[in-house]
Design an enzyme around this catalytic site. Structure first.
Site, PDB file in Angstrom:
ATOM      1  N   TYR A  22      65.914  13.588 -28.592  1.00 26.02           N
ATOM      2  CA  TYR A  22      66.778  14.195 -27.578  1.00 26.02           C
ATOM      3  C   TYR A  22      67.165  15.625 -27.972  1.00 26.02           C
ATOM      4  O   TYR A  22      67.759  15.843 -29.019  1.00 26.02           O
ATOM      5  CB  TYR A  22      68.053  13.370 -27.355  1.00 26.02           C
ATOM      6  CG  TYR A  22      67.823  12.001 -26.751  1.00 26.02           C
ATOM      7  CD1 TYR A  22      66.576  11.616 -26.245  1.00 26.02           C
ATOM      8  CD2 TYR A  22      68.855  11.076 -26.682  1.00 26.02           C
ATOM      9  CE1 TYR A  22      66.369  10.358 -25.697  1.00 26.02           C
ATOM     10  CE2 TYR A  22      68.659   9.809 -26.137  1.00 26.02           C
ATOM     11  CZ  TYR A  22      67.404   9.461 -25.642  1.00 26.02           C
ATOM     12  OH  TYR A  22      67.229   8.211 -25.101  1.00 26.02           O
TER      13      TYR A  22
ATOM     14  N   ASN B  10      61.308   3.659 -30.494  1.00 28.09           N
ATOM     15  CA  ASN B  10      61.437   4.240 -29.152  1.00 28.09           C
ATOM     16  C   ASN B  10      60.278   3.953 -28.208  1.00 28.09           C
ATOM     17  O   ASN B  10      60.317   4.317 -27.048  1.00 28.09           O
ATOM     18  CB  ASN B  10      61.656   5.755 -29.261  1.00 28.09           C
ATOM     19  CG  ASN B  10      62.404   6.317 -28.067  1.00 28.09           C
ATOM     20  OD1 ASN B  10      62.725   5.604 -27.134  1.00 28.09           O
ATOM     21  ND2 ASN B  10      62.685   7.598 -28.098  1.00 28.09           N
TER      22      ASN B  10
ATOM     23  N   SER C 109      62.322  -0.466 -27.887  1.00 30.91           N
ATOM     24  CA  SER C 109      62.579   0.189 -26.608  1.00 30.91           C
ATOM     25  C   SER C 109      61.248   0.378 -25.897  1.00 30.91           C
ATOM     26  O   SER C 109      60.292   0.877 -26.490  1.00 30.91           O
ATOM     27  CB  SER C 109      63.255   1.543 -26.850  1.00 30.91           C
ATOM     28  OG  SER C 109      63.422   2.220 -25.630  1.00 30.91           O
TER      29      SER C 109
ATOM     30  N   LEU D 124      71.519   4.064 -12.618  1.00 26.87           N
ATOM     31  CA  LEU D 124      71.511   4.778 -11.331  1.00 26.87           C
ATOM     32  C   LEU D 124      70.142   5.393 -11.045  1.00 26.87           C
ATOM     33  O   LEU D 124      70.016   6.313 -10.238  1.00 26.87           O
ATOM     34  CB  LEU D 124      72.610   5.856 -11.313  1.00 26.87           C
ATOM     35  CG  LEU D 124      74.020   5.325 -11.601  1.00 26.87           C
ATOM     36  CD1 LEU D 124      75.038   6.461 -11.638  1.00 26.87           C
ATOM     37  CD2 LEU D 124      74.433   4.296 -10.547  1.00 26.87           C
TER      38      LEU D 124
ATOM     39  N   CYS E 228      68.070   7.424 -12.722  1.00 26.13           N
ATOM     40  CA  CYS E 228      68.063   8.892 -12.923  1.00 26.13           C
ATOM     41  C   CYS E 228      68.792   9.630 -11.799  1.00 26.13           C
ATOM     42  O   CYS E 228      68.415  10.728 -11.412  1.00 26.13           O
ATOM     43  CB  CYS E 228      66.630   9.418 -13.035  1.00 26.13           C
ATOM     44  SG  CYS E 228      65.815   8.894 -14.538  1.00 26.13           S
TER      45      CYS E 228
ATOM     46  N   LYS F 256      72.980  11.333  -4.143  1.00 23.85           N
ATOM     47  CA  LYS F 256      72.998  12.804  -4.098  1.00 23.85           C
ATOM     48  C   LYS F 256      71.675  13.404  -3.605  1.00 23.85           C
ATOM     49  O   LYS F 256      71.599  14.595  -3.307  1.00 23.85           O
ATOM     50  CB  LYS F 256      73.368  13.389  -5.466  1.00 23.85           C
ATOM     51  CG  LYS F 256      72.328  13.207  -6.555  1.00 23.85           C
ATOM     52  CD  LYS F 256      72.799  13.865  -7.852  1.00 23.85           C
ATOM     53  CE  LYS F 256      71.906  13.459  -9.012  1.00 23.85           C
ATOM     54  NZ  LYS F 256      72.539  13.765 -10.301  1.00 23.85           N
TER      55      LYS F 256
ATOM     56  N   GLU G  41      84.260   7.472 -12.917  1.00 23.52           N
ATOM     57  CA  GLU G  41      83.816   6.670 -11.776  1.00 23.52           C
ATOM     58  C   GLU G  41      82.938   5.507 -12.239  1.00 23.52           C
ATOM     59  O   GLU G  41      83.152   4.353 -11.864  1.00 23.52           O
ATOM     60  CB  GLU G  41      83.037   7.548 -10.788  1.00 23.52           C
ATOM     61  CG  GLU G  41      82.502   6.775  -9.592  1.00 23.52           C
ATOM     62  CD  GLU G  41      81.576   7.594  -8.686  1.00 23.52           C
ATOM     63  OE1 GLU G  41      80.902   6.977  -7.845  1.00 23.52           O
ATOM     64  OE2 GLU G  41      81.517   8.828  -8.829  1.00 23.52           O
TER      65      GLU G  41
END
Length: 336
Positions: A59, A127, A157, A215, A217, A223, A301
């Site tokens: 990352y 990963n 993963s 969600l 991405c 949105k 939220e």
């Protein structure tokens, strides 16, 4: 205030208790957001009862781990109150700096720990699978870093059920340590693996699920209903694939389904993202759902999904299934 305490779950069949919502650092830390915002997010999460923070050596080229480590140090949080997880595979540019060879697992984890200024991580994840490295070598190296005190547990993963089973068999055969958890993508539009394959593994060998992208991405936030906002992930160069997914025929069908799901959210008195996260949490095979947010409002939220969880009755869940029309068929329903 969204308080998650009392909602902790075991990570697979291990004794490790993790908050049912965790904070991930993909795309955001060292990338989309400033270090100050990263600190705000971690503080809100921690004070709301989140104990799980997930990152990876890849990352932001290691920056995400550095930022995470700096924040933990600055906040003086007790290390024993945190569950820190990182993932190894893509380390550096050299051939020896990636993959799951014994060399890279040991050196990669040492590098991660240095960047985070930590003595150990709670879970180290592979990963992705590595077909170039024998499974025995991977399991031996993971067992070694655990025995050395550099990690408490290890997980996988994006591995297939078959690969996870193989790792488990190797561990049993040689008296090594098996994986406790698989990190998998899971959301309203992607269900097969977490709802069919992983429950089977959980019952057979105790491997839990830590899920990411609840969600999809950002697709499920609504949105992208009217195109792609400039500040969104889908507008970033390296996320061309996401943009294509959204504007595709399938993407448009998904947006239509989200409009219908919005009505259910309104009836329950929550937002669409809260509904989507609570829907992931309703699955008892899921140990923790990782949230990725780029601002405090969004995080607050999403954490509010914990209040929606009790409203996820079988009636509501079947209403959602009806709209989605994608409930995977499983040979045996483990919930019954």
């Amino acid at each position: 205030m969204n308080n998650l305490s009392g909602f902790d779950r075991n990570l697979g069949k291990s004794g490790l208790r993790v908050s049912c919502l965790g904070l991930g650092t993909w795309v955001t830390f060292g990338g989309q957001i400033t270090d100050e915002v990263a600190e705000q997010l971690m503080t809100i999460a921690y004070e709301s009862g989140v104990n799980l923070f997930d990152t990876a050596e890849v990352y932001a080229g290691g920056r995400a781990e550095i930022i995470l480590g700096n924040i933990i140090k600055k906040k003086c949080w007790r290390r024993s109150s945190l569950v820190i997880t990182t993932k190894l595979y893509w380390g550096g540019k050299a051939e020896t700096e990636r993959g799951l060879s014994r060399k890279h697992i040991i050196e990669g984890l040492k590098g991660s720990l240095q960047r985070m200024q930590l003595e150990y991580v709670d879970v180290v994840f592979a990963n992705r699978p590595d077909s170039n490295t024998p499974m025995e070598e991977i399991v031996r190296a993971m067992t070694y870093v655990i025995n050395q005190g550099m990690a408490m547990y290890w997980g996988t993963s994006r591995w297939t059920a078959m690969e996870i089973m193989e790792a488990y068999s190797v561990a049993r055969q040689f008296n090594l340590i098996p994986p406790v958890c698989e990190q998998a993508e899971y959301h309203l539009f992607q269900r097969e693996k977490v709802e069919v394959q992983l429950p089977e593994l959980y019952h057979k060998i105790g491997v839990g699920a830590m899920t990411w992208s609840p969600l999809a991405c950002g697709i499920i936030t609504g949105k992208y209903e009217n195109g792609i906002p400039e500040s969104s992930r889908a507008s970033m160069k390296s996320y061309q694939w996401l943009k294509e997914k959204i504007v595709s025929e399938d993407g448009r069908k998904q947006q239509a389904k989200l409009k219908e799901l919005n009505h259910i959210a309104e009836k329950l008195g929550c937002t669409l993202p809260q509904l989507a996260v609570a829907w992931c949490l309703r699955n008892e095979g899921v140990s923790s759902v990782l949230l990725g947010t780029s601002n405090p409002e969004q995080l607050t939220e999403n954490l509010g999904a914990i209040q929606v969880l009790p409203k996820m009755t079988s009636h509501v869940v079947s209403e959602i299934d009806h709209i989605l029309g994608n409930r995977p068929y499983s040979k045996k329903d483990y919930r019954s």
